[in-house]
Design a protein around this motif. Structure first.
Motif, PDB file in Angstrom:
ATOM      1  N   ARG A   1     -37.182  49.076 -44.199  1.00  0.00           N
ATOM      2  CA  ARG A   1     -38.392  47.549 -44.639  1.00  0.00           C
ATOM      3  C   ARG A   1     -39.721  48.691 -43.927  1.00  0.00           C
ATOM      4  N   GLY A   2     -41.413  48.016 -43.414  1.00  0.00           N
ATOM      5  CA  GLY A   2     -42.026  48.547 -43.118  1.00  0.00           C
ATOM      6  C   GLY A   2     -41.697  49.060 -41.404  1.00  0.00           C
ATOM      7  N   GLY A   3     -42.689  49.663 -41.190  1.00  0.00           N
ATOM      8  CA  GLY A   3     -43.218  50.193 -39.892  1.00  0.00           C
ATOM      9  C   GLY A   3     -42.230  51.221 -39.181  1.00  0.00           C
ATOM     10  N   ILE A   4     -40.504  50.460 -39.455  1.00  0.00           N
ATOM     11  CA  ILE A   4     -39.905  51.613 -38.716  1.00  0.00           C
ATOM     12  C   ILE A   4     -38.672  51.572 -39.970  1.00  0.00           C
ATOM     13  N   CYS A   5     -38.113  53.173 -40.047  1.00  0.00           N
ATOM     14  CA  CYS A   5     -36.755  52.565 -40.590  1.00  0.00           C
ATOM     15  C   CYS A   5     -35.366  53.026 -38.899  1.00  0.00           C
ATOM     16  N   GLU A   6     -34.635  51.546 -40.284  1.00  0.00           N
ATOM     17  CA  GLU A   6     -33.653  51.533 -39.330  1.00  0.00           C
ATOM     18  C   GLU A   6     -32.081  52.476 -39.096  1.00  0.00           C
ATOM     19  N   THR A   7     -32.356  53.299 -39.816  1.00  0.00           N
ATOM     20  CA  THR A   7     -31.377  54.366 -40.282  1.00  0.00           C
ATOM     21  C   THR A   7     -31.802  55.226 -39.397  1.00  0.00           C
ATOM     22  N   CYS A   8     -33.651  55.820 -39.695  1.00  0.00           N
ATOM     23  CA  CYS A   8     -33.351  57.841 -38.914  1.00  0.00           C
ATOM     24  C   CYS A   8     -34.079  57.064 -37.537  1.00  0.00           C
ATOM     25  N   GLY A   9     -34.390  55.883 -37.632  1.00  0.00           N
ATOM     26  CA  GLY A   9     -35.376  55.932 -36.201  1.00  0.00           C
ATOM     27  C   GLY A   9     -36.906  56.099 -36.000  1.00  0.00           C
ATOM     28  N   HIS A  10     -37.668  56.710 -37.544  1.00  0.00           N
ATOM     29  CA  HIS A  10     -38.712  57.103 -37.678  1.00  0.00           C
ATOM     30  C   HIS A  10     -39.717  56.423 -38.032  1.00  0.00           C
ATOM     31  N   PRO A  11     -40.464  56.059 -37.527  1.00  0.00           N
ATOM     32  CA  PRO A  11     -41.887  55.341 -37.978  1.00  0.00           C
ATOM     33  C   PRO A  11     -42.189  55.781 -39.735  1.00  0.00           C
ATOM     34  N   ILE A  12     -42.959  55.087 -40.177  1.00  0.00           N
ATOM     35  CA  ILE A  12     -43.114  54.918 -41.251  1.00  0.00           C
ATOM     36  C   ILE A  12     -44.449  54.432 -41.956  1.00  0.00           C
ATOM     37  N   ASP A  13     -45.473  55.308 -42.464  1.00  0.00           N
ATOM     38  CA  ASP A  13     -47.132  55.506 -42.488  1.00  0.00           C
ATOM     39  C   ASP A  13     -47.176  53.940 -43.512  1.00  0.00           C
TER      40      ASP A  13
ATOM     41  N   LEU B   1     -37.344  50.051 -13.406  1.00  0.00           N
ATOM     42  CA  LEU B   1     -38.072  50.018 -14.981  1.00  0.00           C
ATOM     43  C   LEU B   1     -37.194  50.156 -15.601  1.00  0.00           C
ATOM     44  N   VAL B   2     -35.749  49.331 -16.311  1.00  0.00           N
ATOM     45  CA  VAL B   2     -34.850  50.233 -17.045  1.00  0.00           C
ATOM     46  C   VAL B   2     -34.995  49.104 -18.315  1.00  0.00           C
ATOM     47  N   PHE B   3     -35.250  49.873 -19.483  1.00  0.00           N
ATOM     48  CA  PHE B   3     -34.695  48.986 -20.666  1.00  0.00           C
ATOM     49  C   PHE B   3     -33.773  49.234 -21.438  1.00  0.00           C
ATOM     50  N   PHE B   4     -32.985  48.125 -21.674  1.00  0.00           N
ATOM     51  CA  PHE B   4     -31.912  47.999 -23.033  1.00  0.00           C
ATOM     52  C   PHE B   4     -32.331  48.154 -24.518  1.00  0.00           C
ATOM     53  N   VAL B   5     -32.123  48.877 -25.284  1.00  0.00           N
ATOM     54  CA  VAL B   5     -32.607  48.431 -26.497  1.00  0.00           C
ATOM     55  C   VAL B   5     -31.920  49.203 -27.501  1.00  0.00           C
ATOM     56  N   GLY B   6     -31.549  49.057 -28.975  1.00  0.00           N
ATOM     57  CA  GLY B   6     -30.518  49.589 -29.853  1.00  0.00           C
ATOM     58  C   GLY B   6     -32.030  50.704 -30.463  1.00  0.00           C
ATOM     59  N   PHE B   7     -31.366  51.534 -30.493  1.00  0.00           N
ATOM     60  CA  PHE B   7     -31.703  53.235 -31.615  1.00  0.00           C
ATOM     61  C   PHE B   7     -32.930  52.882 -32.325  1.00  0.00           C
ATOM     62  N   ASP B   8     -32.405  52.152 -33.408  1.00  0.00           N
ATOM     63  CA  ASP B   8     -33.281  51.514 -34.296  1.00  0.00           C
ATOM     64  C   ASP B   8     -34.699  51.011 -33.903  1.00  0.00           C
ATOM     65  N   ASN B   9     -34.694  50.701 -32.939  1.00  0.00           N
ATOM     66  CA  ASN B   9     -36.624  50.671 -32.311  1.00  0.00           C
ATOM     67  C   ASN B   9     -37.210  51.716 -31.311  1.00  0.00           C
ATOM     68  N   LEU B  10     -36.250  52.551 -31.250  1.00  0.00           N
ATOM     69  CA  LEU B  10     -36.356  53.565 -29.602  1.00  0.00           C
ATOM     70  C   LEU B  10     -38.166  53.963 -30.197  1.00  0.00           C
ATOM     71  N   PHE B  11     -38.227  53.911 -31.390  1.00  0.00           N
ATOM     72  CA  PHE B  11     -39.834  54.206 -31.783  1.00  0.00           C
ATOM     73  C   PHE B  11     -41.145  53.978 -30.311  1.00  0.00           C
ATOM     74  N   ILE B  12     -40.620  52.167 -31.025  1.00  0.00           N
ATOM     75  CA  ILE B  12     -41.823  51.608 -30.066  1.00  0.00           C
ATOM     76  C   ILE B  12     -41.463  52.103 -28.650  1.00  0.00           C
ATOM     77  N   TRP B  13     -39.974  51.683 -28.194  1.00  0.00           N
ATOM     78  CA  TRP B  13     -39.374  51.235 -26.641  1.00  0.00           C
ATOM     79  C   TRP B  13     -39.940  52.523 -26.312  1.00  0.00           C
ATOM     80  N   ALA B  14     -39.836  53.701 -26.762  1.00  0.00           N
ATOM     81  CA  ALA B  14     -39.681  55.036 -26.184  1.00  0.00           C
ATOM     82  C   ALA B  14     -41.109  55.883 -26.468  1.00  0.00           C
ATOM     83  N   LEU B  15     -41.868  55.497 -27.303  1.00  0.00           N
ATOM     84  CA  LEU B  15     -42.863  56.285 -27.394  1.00  0.00           C
ATOM     85  C   LEU B  15     -44.484  55.082 -27.718  1.00  0.00           C
ATOM     86  N   VAL B  16     -44.797  54.180 -28.074  1.00  0.00           N
ATOM     87  CA  VAL B  16     -45.327  53.777 -28.935  1.00  0.00           C
ATOM     88  C   VAL B  16     -45.362  53.055 -26.906  1.00  0.00           C
TER      89      VAL B  16
END
Length: 557
Positions: free
Chosen positions: A158-170, A298-313
């Motif tokens: 889907r748009g925004g992030i790929c849940e398979t590889c975790g990379h953002p999508i322009d 501060l501790v975040f518990f999140v799925g791998f597919d959202n790491l671009f958002i939680w760990a970078l953005v």
């Protein structure tokens, strides 16, 4: 509250990534961040730490729009119903969120204060971008409204992030795009001006931040951050020209809404405050707990597919506030949890709803199995047949044999299966054994070595050990039996304490039956005498008629 055993006394803010309110939660959802965050929070409380575990509904995601269309309802109606379902599922699973915050006026004001502060600090940029567009409806298609293939790994995305590889999508990066609202609709592209957050400007800070965490965070997260930081970081959209979401407050982007992901940090701040309020506290502002001067962990518990958002953005956003907020100490990530070795699919009916599971098996049994099979470093699998076999053979049967044997011991030494009578002596070596047991469990619950599956294995190991010891004790003479009984009851009490973050109902039942408060500290068991107590049994099944919760399949995606 301060630590009682020399551990870090900082307050702890635990965040479970807010679930999208487009339906209820299936066990694939709860087996990842939410059970793990609950176990960790319960562990912290058992060591004397001050912790707030918070989450809340993510109403603004475009996935709400597509789900509502498929279900024949409206997005506002779906979010209200889903919020209540998710809250009920947390309660049914024993996930003790201090505050599951609603999207109310305080929530919205917290979001606006957060983004307006960044805007006033000059952290955003106005950019012209090319976005997918529906010629038939005259609307832009972003995030959950647009499908296609990921340009990085070529997986369906889907748009925004790929849940398979975790990379953002322009913005225009999807290959062979198609509309999720109408797959037959022609997708074109149009240019438009939006507000963005330039991540590349935070490269140096982000690189240093992740380099400092690389030795203690999970390998998949570390490797993904290295991949992403090895190439230019994208401009991240702050606004979108779509109708669903909170209206953007910037004069440069009239008629646009905030990107739902931008709400993540201020929403989490408000959820923390909401949790504090639920406990009777009155913080001076809705972001107070996160302010740097309080030095919270501060501790975040999140799925791998959202790491671009939680760990970078999100980390870059917090940095952009120029020292106002703490940064995350730990981001604990999980992989996907599958059902019978296939991905969960609500649209295909390949799903087990969490509330339906705990209507059929006691939630302690469900929680134990989800811990044992936790998707910590790789995809793992749920199977009802395996649950029945593994939990029955490794936990329920041995535990019940231990409980039965301890009741016989109590009757032998005191004439009462409940253990009434004189205190039982404890040999000097027993507290050292308990200290070793507690140390192993704490190693599973501390973040640098956090492992739910190893904690579940320890439950199995010590249950088997104590069962064997209890059966041997029955063959001993009366005086020796009293000493062995004292050791066994004290060790069993310690084991229940160590199990209490996972087997929440068993621990609560012991507490109801006597003076018992889980405190995961070796000095709590450094005693010369103890008493017998009733050890509750476990069941592999519960009466569905007594515990049934209405199925949620018709209201979820």
């Amino acid at each position: 509250m301060t630590a009682t055993d020399g551990s870090d006394g900082r307050p702890v803010l635990v965040i479970g990534g807010p679930p999208t309110t487009n339906g209820d939660l299936h066990i694939g959802h709860v087996a990842g961040p939410y059970v793990a965050a609950d176990v960790y929070s319960r562990y912290l409380r058992a060591t004397g730490r001050d912790v707030v575990y918070a989450s809340g509904g993510d109403d603004s995601q475009t996935y709400v729009v597509t789900s509502a269309a498929r279900l024949g309802t409206t997005p506002p109606e779906l979010t209200v119903k889903s919020w209540a379902l998710i809250k009920g599922t947390f309660e049914a699973m024993g996930i003790a969120v201090d505050g599951f915050a609603p999207t109310d006026d305080d929530y919205r004001s917290t979001v606006y204060n957060y983004v307006n502060r960044l805007y006033e600090l000059g952290k955003f940029r106005l950019r012209t971008v090319r976005l997918p567009y529906s010629e038939r409806t005259g609307t832009f298609l972003v995030e959950g409204l647009i499908g296609g293939d990921c340009p990085t790994c070529l997986a369906d995305s889907r748009g925004g992030i790929c849940e398979t590889c975790g990379h953002p999508i322009d913005f225009d990066g999807l290959l062979d795009p198609w509309s999720l609202l109408d797959p037959s609709d022609e997708v074109t592209y149009r240019e438009t001006e939006i507000m963005v957050f330039p991540l590349e400007e935070y490269r140096e800070q982000l690189t240093a931040f992740h380099a400092a965490k690389a030795s203690t965070w999970r390998p998949h997260l570390v490797s993904l951050m290295r991949e992403l930081l090895a190439k230019p970081l994208p401009d991240y959209p702050i606004t979108y020209p779509v109708a669903w979401g909170l209206p953007a407050p910037f004069p440069e982007t009239p008629g646009q809404t905030l990107n739902a992901w931008v709400e993540g940090m201020p929403a989490s701040m408000y959820c923390s405050t909401y949790g504090q309020r639920q406990r009777g506290l009155q913080p001076p502002s809705t972001d107070d707990a996160w302010r740097a001067e309080h030095d919270a962990e501060l501790v975040f518990f999140v799925g791998f597919d959202n790491l671009f958002i939680w760990a970078l953005v999100h980390v870059a956003e917090l940095m952009a506030h120029e020292g106002r907020y703490v940064l995350p100490d730990t981001i604990l990530t999980n992989e996907f949890y599958e059902l019978d070795n296939e991905k969960f699919s609500t649209s295909k009916g390949h799903v087990v709803w969490a509330r339906d599971l705990v209507a059929e098996v006691p939630r302690d049994v469900a929680r134990f199995y989800l811990n044992l099979t936790a998707p910590e470093h790789a995809r793992t699998n749920f199977s009802q047949a395996v649950l029945d076999k593994v939990v029955g053979e490794r936990l329920v049967e041995p535990w019940n044999e231990l409980a039965t044997t301890l009741a016989k011991l109590a009757a032998e030494v005191s004439g009462d299966a409940a253990g009434a009578g004189a205190p039982l002596p404890v040999v000097p070596g027993t507290p050292a054994r308990i200290a070793a047991m507690i140390s192993r469990f704490r190693g599973c619950f501390e973040l640098d070595s956090f492992s739910l599956s190893r904690a579940a294995d320890l439950v199995v190991q010590h249950t088997a050990r104590l069962r064997a010891d209890a059966q041997r004790a029955l063959t001993e003479e009366h005086d020796a039996l009293r000493v062995r009984a004292g050791d066994l009851f004290l060790q069993t009490r310690a084991l229940i304490t160590c199990m209490s973050p996972v087997l929440v109902d068993l621990a609560a039942q012991v507490a109801q039956n006597g003076d018992f408060e889980p405190r995961m500290s070796a000095d709590a068991f450094d005693v010369a005498h103890t008493t017998a107590f009733v050890v509750p049994g476990l069941s592999l099944r519960t009466a569905a008629a007594d515990h049934a919760v209405p199925p949620a399949a018709t209201t979820t995606v």
